[in-house]
Scaffold this motif. Structure first.
Motif, PDB file in Angstrom:
ATOM      1  N   THR A 153       3.841   1.594  -1.294  1.00  0.00           N
ATOM      2  CA  THR A 153       4.381   1.751  -2.647  1.00  0.00           C
ATOM      3  C   THR A 153       3.337   2.378  -3.566  1.00  0.00           C
ATOM      4  O   THR A 153       3.643   3.280  -4.341  1.00  0.00           O
ATOM      5  CB  THR A 153       4.818   0.383  -3.210  1.00  0.00           C
ATOM      6  OG1 THR A 153       5.774  -0.202  -2.338  1.00  0.00           O
ATOM      7  CG2 THR A 153       5.417   0.545  -4.591  1.00  0.00           C
ATOM      8  N   TYR A 154       2.109   1.912  -3.454  1.00  0.00           N
ATOM      9  CA  TYR A 154       1.020   2.456  -4.271  1.00  0.00           C
ATOM     10  C   TYR A 154       0.787   3.933  -3.950  1.00  0.00           C
ATOM     11  O   TYR A 154       0.653   4.755  -4.851  1.00  0.00           O
ATOM     12  CB  TYR A 154      -0.257   1.642  -4.022  1.00  0.00           C
ATOM     13  CG  TYR A 154      -1.436   2.092  -4.852  1.00  0.00           C
ATOM     14  CD1 TYR A 154      -1.475   1.854  -6.217  1.00  0.00           C
ATOM     15  CD2 TYR A 154      -2.510   2.753  -4.261  1.00  0.00           C
ATOM     16  CE1 TYR A 154      -2.548   2.260  -6.987  1.00  0.00           C
ATOM     17  CE2 TYR A 154      -3.588   3.168  -5.024  1.00  0.00           C
ATOM     18  CZ  TYR A 154      -3.609   2.914  -6.383  1.00  0.00           C
ATOM     19  OH  TYR A 154      -4.664   3.324  -7.129  1.00  0.00           O
TER      20      TYR A 154
ATOM     21  N   LEU B 149       3.579   5.979  -5.427  1.00  0.00           N
ATOM     22  CA  LEU B 149       3.389   6.134  -6.872  1.00  0.00           C
ATOM     23  C   LEU B 149       2.311   7.168  -7.174  1.00  0.00           C
ATOM     24  O   LEU B 149       2.454   7.978  -8.091  1.00  0.00           O
ATOM     25  CB  LEU B 149       3.030   4.785  -7.518  1.00  0.00           C
ATOM     26  CG  LEU B 149       4.149   3.759  -7.591  1.00  0.00           C
ATOM     27  CD1 LEU B 149       3.612   2.411  -8.086  1.00  0.00           C
ATOM     28  CD2 LEU B 149       5.268   4.245  -8.491  1.00  0.00           C
ATOM     29  N   LEU B 150       1.228   7.142  -6.399  1.00  0.00           N
ATOM     30  CA  LEU B 150       0.175   8.141  -6.592  1.00  0.00           C
ATOM     31  C   LEU B 150       0.689   9.543  -6.297  1.00  0.00           C
ATOM     32  O   LEU B 150       0.394  10.488  -7.034  1.00  0.00           O
ATOM     33  CB  LEU B 150      -1.037   7.820  -5.704  1.00  0.00           C
ATOM     34  CG  LEU B 150      -1.928   6.679  -6.158  1.00  0.00           C
ATOM     35  CD1 LEU B 150      -3.001   6.413  -5.111  1.00  0.00           C
ATOM     36  CD2 LEU B 150      -2.564   6.988  -7.501  1.00  0.00           C
TER      37      LEU B 150
ATOM     38  N   ILE C  27       0.838  -1.201   0.000  1.00  0.00           N
ATOM     39  CA  ILE C  27       0.000   0.000   0.000  1.00  0.00           C
ATOM     40  C   ILE C  27       0.873   1.251   0.000  1.00  0.00           C
ATOM     41  O   ILE C  27       0.578   2.215  -0.700  1.00  0.00           O
ATOM     42  CB  ILE C  27      -0.972  -0.009   1.200  1.00  0.00           C
ATOM     43  CG1 ILE C  27      -2.017  -1.117   1.007  1.00  0.00           C
ATOM     44  CG2 ILE C  27      -1.658   1.339   1.342  1.00  0.00           C
ATOM     45  CD1 ILE C  27      -2.958  -1.281   2.170  1.00  0.00           C
TER      46      ILE C  27
END
Length: 62
Positions: free
Chosen positions: A4-5, A8-9, A2
């Motif tokens: 990492t996500y 990235l966002l 989560i």
């Protein structure tokens, strides 16, 4: 996963923000350039008119 996500966002949001800012600044620069061009033409025309009225001869075109 989560985190990492989320990272990235965040990166994508930052890139979109920078892209939008660059686009806005470019639009402002183009607007200022057009205004400068318009004013330069107006000033040139005014100088030609004044020259003609004072001497009876128009300024020579450059």
């Amino acid at each position: 996963m989560i985190e990492t996500y989320i990272d990235l966002l965040k990166e994508q949001i930052m890139q979109n923000t920078l892209g939008n800012t660059a686009k806005t600044l470019n639009e402002i620069a183009e607007s200022l350039k057009q205004q400068y061009t318009d004013h330069s033409q107006e000033i040139s025309q005014a100088l030609q008119l004044v020259s003609f009225e004072l001497s009876g001869e128009p300024l020579l075109e450059k």
